[in-house]
Write an enzyme that holds these catalytic residues in place. Structure first.
Site, mmCIF file in Angstrom:
data_model
loop_
_atom_site.group_PDB
_atom_site.id
_atom_site.type_symbol
_atom_site.label_atom_id
_atom_site.label_comp_id
_atom_site.label_asym_id
_atom_site.label_seq_id
_atom_site.Cartn_x
_atom_site.Cartn_y
_atom_site.Cartn_z
ATOM 1 C CE1 TYR A 146 -3.679 2.818 0.668
ATOM 2 C CE2 TYR A 146 -1.833 3.611 2.690
ATOM 3 C CZ TYR A 146 -3.396 3.804 1.626
ATOM 4 O OH TYR A 146 -4.061 4.230 2.011
ATOM 5 C CG ASP A 241 5.990 3.804 0.725
ATOM 6 O OD1 ASP A 241 6.054 4.054 1.917
ATOM 7 O OD2 ASP A 241 4.586 3.628 0.007
ATOM 8 C CE LYS A 269 1.740 5.079 8.454
ATOM 9 N NZ LYS A 269 1.445 4.203 6.824
#
Ligand SMILES: *Cc1c(COP(=O)(O)O)cnc(C)c1O
Length: 439
Positions: A146, A241, A269
């Protein structure tokens, strides 16, 4: 005291009147596991507290950012000071340069960095940059990885290596999805086949080096090296990523652990310390194509927001300056996994436990999990029983079999002991479910 979510149930019904599905990000709705999500009132250290008065040991950590635990006093202190100076200026600040410097020191493949507000923005911008740099259109992603919700990356696996992507959501034009090729993670032969057919058109391969969005999956030995080699061979960019894995599997991310140098890296994050901040960065020569240094446009009203930068700075400083921070949290994570695994084995469950630094995951499957297909073999019904039993025992796990779990520096040995004990009771419920299945 019996466990109830009465107030949360009412709050959820009320939220649904105003917000689609009652939530602002789908997985929060508990759709995967059923039931009502606890509405959270506050958090501190390793705990979150809901509006019904329940306390939980939290292994979601806001889906990764809260590596120091919730409401860390030093982070809050920095935030309060920043708050007094105003919340946003839309003009450069010293904080941005300082956070950029700390990240570049931590992640050597990043020579220049641009801050954005979300991981979605980071990967979207990195792809635009890769396409501009290579003057190619196609990108390769991996099934089950994702990268946020923008059009190019909301694409499922096709039926075979060379199948062009079909959109994963209504509203994504097939003309965009058609430029996204999807292959299975950990399968270097399928990747090679895609490059053989489309190599001259592939701008970039984007990968979660340690995937955490199909549950936690680990790269096979030598796999990431092969991904690096083939992208180099064909002149495609390799985008790591690390929105989740960055400052999580190690201070320098997965690229530090696996010793791979990607061309571009996406972060998010942890670097926002619980406030909205993300970034993309990489080789200077590529990053200098970003406006205003170069022609590739990308902007943001709140990008580099002083509150987010202050929280990120405080977080990264604590991570780098606390002696043996990662060693300690990683050891705790291993102890927790071993303890839960022992409880599972006591019931004869040969489930799959994975750990990557301060992240961990458990698949309700007796077969090795190494990609999306094998992850999907997990017994979701059994996981859901386990999940709800843990919740009722005061342990907050991600409400899906296909999400990772996160340890923080605030978790104590007592937390771990309590979690292991709770897992024993939860596995008993799973065992009971299996017994009923047999009848
Ligand atoms: C969370 C995540 C994103 C998306 O970040 P948002 O801030 O939610 O947009 C992208 N990539 C990975 C690997 C993630 O874990």
């Amino acid at each position: 005291m019996t466990f109830t979510l009465k107030k949360s149930t009412a709050a959820f019904a009320e939220a649904k009147r105003y917000i689609p599905g009652g939530v602002n990000s789908p997985v929060r709705s508990f759709r995967g596991v059923g039931g009502t999500p606890p509405f959270i009132a506050k958090a501190a250290g390793s705990r979150i507290y809901d509006i019904d008065g329940n306390a939980y040991i939290d292994y979601v950590g806001s889906w990764g950012p809260m590596i120091l635990g919730h409401a860390h006093p030093e982070v809050l202190g920095e935030l309060k000071e920043a708050l007094e100076r105003g919340t946003s200026y839309g003009a450069p600040t010293l904080l941005e340069t300082e956070l950029a410097r700390l990240i570049i020191e931590a992640v050597p493949s990043v020579e220049l960095i641009r801050f954005v507000n979300s991981g979605t923005e980071a990967t979207m911008s990195a792809l635009r940059l890769a396409r501009a740099y290579t003057k190619r259109n196609k990108i390769v992603k991996f099934a089950g990885c994702y990268h946020g919700h923008h059009d190019s990356l909301l694409v499922k696996a096709g039926s075979g290596a060379t199948t062009l992507g079909v959109p994963d959501s209504p509203g994504v034009p097939s003309t965009i999805a058609g430029n996204t090729l999807t292959v299975e993670y950990n399968d270097d032969e399928e990747l090679a086949a895609v490059f053989e057919q489309h190599g001259e058109d592939i701008a970039a391969v984007i990968i979660e080096p340690v995937p955490g969005n199909m549950g936690l999956v680990l790269p096979r030995p030598g796999y990431l090296e092969k991904v690096r080699a083939i992208t180099e061979q064909y002149g495609a960019l390799l985008i790591f990523d690390e929105v989740m894995s960055g400052f999580r599997v190690a201070y320098g991310g997965a690229q530090e652990v696996y010793k791979i140098t990607p061309d571009l890296t996406c972060l998010g994050k942890v670097i926002g310390g619980g406030l909205p901040a993300a970034a993309y960065g990489g080789r200077q020569e590529i990053m200098e194509m970003i406006a205003p240094a170069g022609p590739v446009y990308q902007a943001g009203t709140l990008s580099g927001n002083p509150l987010a930068m202050a929280a990120g700075l405080a977080t990264l400083r604590l991570l780098s300056q606390t002696e043996d921070f990662y060693e300690k949290v990683i050891t705790m994570t291993a102890a927790l996994c071993a303890g839960i695994q022992a409880q599972a084995l006591a019931y004869g469950f040969n489930f799959q436990f994975h750990q990557a630094g301060t992240m961990f995951g458990l698949f309700f499957s007796d077969k090795t999990v190494y990609d999306y297909n094998s992850a999907k073999q997990s017994d979701v019904a059994a996981f859901n029983i386990f999940f709800h039993a843990m919740l009722a025992e005061g342990v907050y796990l991600a409400p899906s079999q296909f999400e990772a779990a996160f340890m923080s520096g605030a978790h104590t040995h007592a937390d771990i002991g309590a979690t292991i004990a709770a897992s024993g009771n939860a596995f008993a419920k799973v065992a009971e479910y299996y017994r009923q299945q047999k009848h």
